[in-house]
Design a protein around this motif. Structure first.
Motif, PDB file in Angstrom:
ATOM      1  N   THR A 178      32.471  45.921  31.964  1.00 60.70           N
ATOM      2  CA  THR A 178      33.079  44.611  31.698  1.00 60.70           C
ATOM      3  C   THR A 178      32.284  43.506  32.373  1.00 60.70           C
ATOM      4  OG1 THR A 178      35.272  45.651  31.577  1.00 60.70           O
ATOM      5  CG2 THR A 178      35.200  43.259  31.910  1.00 60.70           C
ATOM      6  N   SER A 179      31.832  43.767  33.613  1.00 59.44           N
ATOM      7  CA  SER A 179      31.076  42.738  34.340  1.00 59.44           C
ATOM      8  C   SER A 179      29.711  42.476  33.713  1.00 59.44           C
ATOM      9  CB  SER A 179      30.900  43.164  35.800  1.00 59.44           C
ATOM     10  OG  SER A 179      30.056  44.301  35.892  1.00 59.44           O
ATOM     11  N   LYS A 204      36.600  34.065  28.954  1.00 56.67           N
ATOM     12  CA  LYS A 204      35.863  34.561  30.110  1.00 56.67           C
ATOM     13  C   LYS A 204      36.809  34.835  31.286  1.00 56.67           C
ATOM     14  CE  LYS A 204      31.423  32.321  29.189  1.00 56.67           C
ATOM     15  NZ  LYS A 204      30.436  31.344  29.710  1.00 56.67           N
ATOM     16  N   GLN A 205      37.735  33.895  31.508  1.00 54.55           N
ATOM     17  CA  GLN A 205      38.693  34.070  32.602  1.00 54.55           C
ATOM     18  C   GLN A 205      39.566  35.305  32.377  1.00 54.55           C
ATOM     19  OE1 GLN A 205      40.734  30.278  32.651  1.00 54.55           O
ATOM     20  NE2 GLN A 205      39.257  29.376  34.102  1.00 54.55           N
ATOM     21  N   ALA A 206      39.959  35.531  31.121  1.00 50.21           N
ATOM     22  CA  ALA A 206      40.782  36.698  30.795  1.00 50.21           C
ATOM     23  C   ALA A 206      39.996  37.990  31.046  1.00 50.21           C
ATOM     24  CB  ALA A 206      41.246  36.628  29.346  1.00 50.21           C
ATOM     25  N   GLN A 237      37.452  38.346  33.179  1.00 49.84           N
ATOM     26  CA  GLN A 237      37.293  38.514  34.627  1.00 49.84           C
ATOM     27  C   GLN A 237      38.582  39.049  35.265  1.00 49.84           C
ATOM     28  OE1 GLN A 237      36.092  34.614  35.895  1.00 49.84           O
ATOM     29  NE2 GLN A 237      33.930  34.908  35.341  1.00 49.84           N
ATOM     30  N   LYS A 238      39.709  38.542  34.753  1.00 47.10           N
ATOM     31  CA  LYS A 238      40.992  39.022  35.263  1.00 47.10           C
ATOM     32  C   LYS A 238      41.182  40.504  34.947  1.00 47.10           C
ATOM     33  CE  LYS A 238      45.933  37.986  35.168  1.00 47.10           C
ATOM     34  NZ  LYS A 238      46.996  37.112  34.585  1.00 47.10           N
ATOM     35  N   LYS A 239      40.759  40.913  33.745  1.00 45.33           N
ATOM     36  CA  LYS A 239      40.849  42.313  33.347  1.00 45.33           C
ATOM     37  C   LYS A 239      39.981  43.185  34.244  1.00 45.33           C
ATOM     38  CE  LYS A 239      40.033  45.415  29.434  1.00 45.33           C
ATOM     39  NZ  LYS A 239      39.559  45.516  28.026  1.00 45.33           N
ATOM     40  N   GLN A 240      38.768  42.648  34.557  1.00 49.16           N
ATOM     41  CA  GLN A 240      37.854  43.402  35.420  1.00 49.16           C
ATOM     42  C   GLN A 240      38.477  43.605  36.807  1.00 49.16           C
ATOM     43  OE1 GLN A 240      34.383  41.328  36.628  1.00 49.16           O
ATOM     44  NE2 GLN A 240      33.357  43.137  37.469  1.00 49.16           N
ATOM     45  N   LYS A 241      39.049  42.549  37.374  1.00 49.09           N
ATOM     46  CA  LYS A 241      39.670  42.638  38.697  1.00 49.09           C
ATOM     47  C   LYS A 241      40.840  43.620  38.693  1.00 49.09           C
ATOM     48  CE  LYS A 241      38.393  38.018  40.345  1.00 49.09           C
ATOM     49  NZ  LYS A 241      38.898  36.703  40.804  1.00 49.09           N
ATOM     50  N   SER A 242      41.631  43.570  37.633  1.00 42.64           N
ATOM     51  CA  SER A 242      42.771  44.482  37.533  1.00 42.64           C
ATOM     52  C   SER A 242      42.303  45.929  37.437  1.00 42.64           C
ATOM     53  CB  SER A 242      43.624  44.131  36.306  1.00 42.64           C
ATOM     54  OG  SER A 242      44.160  42.838  36.424  1.00 42.64           O
ATOM     55  N   THR A 243      41.240  46.142  36.642  1.00 43.07           N
ATOM     56  CA  THR A 243      40.700  47.491  36.491  1.00 43.07           C
ATOM     57  C   THR A 243      40.177  48.021  37.820  1.00 43.07           C
ATOM     58  OG1 THR A 243      40.070  47.000  34.204  1.00 43.07           O
ATOM     59  CG2 THR A 243      39.052  48.925  35.238  1.00 43.07           C
TER      60      THR A 243
END
Length: 243
Positions: free
Chosen positions: A37-38, A50-52, A54-60
């Motif tokens: 994702t990153s 993009k923000q969505a 990045q949020k998905k990446q952090k959650s993962t």
């Protein structure tokens, strides 16, 4: 021995290991997904997209971290259980017929001075205020400290300083056994009679063996460990050498 309980413990250990391995697999998959994702090409995405992402990446990543922590807990618990079951005191319950001498109780006073004992291998009497760690010894500590260990319910196995490797390996195995705040020490001792292979002692108890025998020594340990006149909780004693 309660073989059903031991079997249940073994099954639980295997289940925890299996769960830990499965969780690790999911954690790795989460890390891989987060990396992908990153590295994704976001140049054509709108700011909100993009923000969505990045949020998905952090959650993962967070989920992967949590899964990895759970996996470590499961595997760590399983390894601890496996280790404790390996040295369960119940394994020494051979119920063998053994000949044990009940020795005179010479008291349990404390002294910092060097002492002389009436018995060649003492099992009671005035002793040092300091005891010793459980384990295998290549040199004999002073009797003053060894007697203190007996007072706390420890078992001491004395062997000839020139004992064969096969015997030493067996003793290194036995010193891992514990019960509550008491443990086992293996100590070389020139005072072991020449016609005996080992002398096994507890507080006011002596067993001499012309030939080391797993069942006899195991039975002695099982029957006498943690039965000294002063018992210290394991959370305080922590393997001996603390008093």
């Amino acid at each position: 021995m309660d073989h059903s309980n031991m079997q249940q413990g073994t099954d639980l250990t295997a289940i925890l290991l299996y769960i830990g391995i499965v969780i690790i697999a999911f954690a790795i998959a989460g890390y891989v997904l987060a990396v992908k994702t990153s590295k994704a090409n976001t140049s054509r995405l709108k700011k909100a997209e993009k923000q969505a992402l990045q949020k998905k990446q952090k959650s993962t990543l967070m989920i992967a971290h949590v899964l990895l922590t759970l996996a470590i807990l499961c595997i760590g618990t399983a390894l601890i259980q496996r280790s404790s079951s390996t040295y369960s005191i119940e394994k020494l319950n051979y119920n063998a017929s053994i000949q044990v001498t009940t020795d005179k109780d010479f008291g349990r006073g404390h002294s910092e001075m060097p002492l002389k004992y009436e018995m060649s291998i003492p099992t009671s009497g005035t002793h040092s205020p300091h005891d010793l760690k459980f384990g295998f010894y290549a040199e004999r500590p002073p009797y003053e400290k060894l007697v203190h260990n007996l007072e706390h319910g420890d078992i001491i196995i004395y062997y000839h300083p020139d004992a064969q490797t096969e015997l030493l390996d067996k003793l290194r195995y036995l010193v891992n056994f514990k019960k509550a705040g008491a443990g086992v020490l293996a100590v070389p001792n020139p005072d072991v009679p020449s016609d005996q292979e080992v002398v096994v002692t507890a507080w006011t108890k002596t067993m001499q063996l012309t030939k080391f025998d797993d069942a006899s020594v195991g039975t002695f340990i099982y029957q006498n460990i943690n039965k000294g006149p002063e018992q210290i909780p394991p959370e305080i004693r922590r393997g001996g050498g603390t008093m």
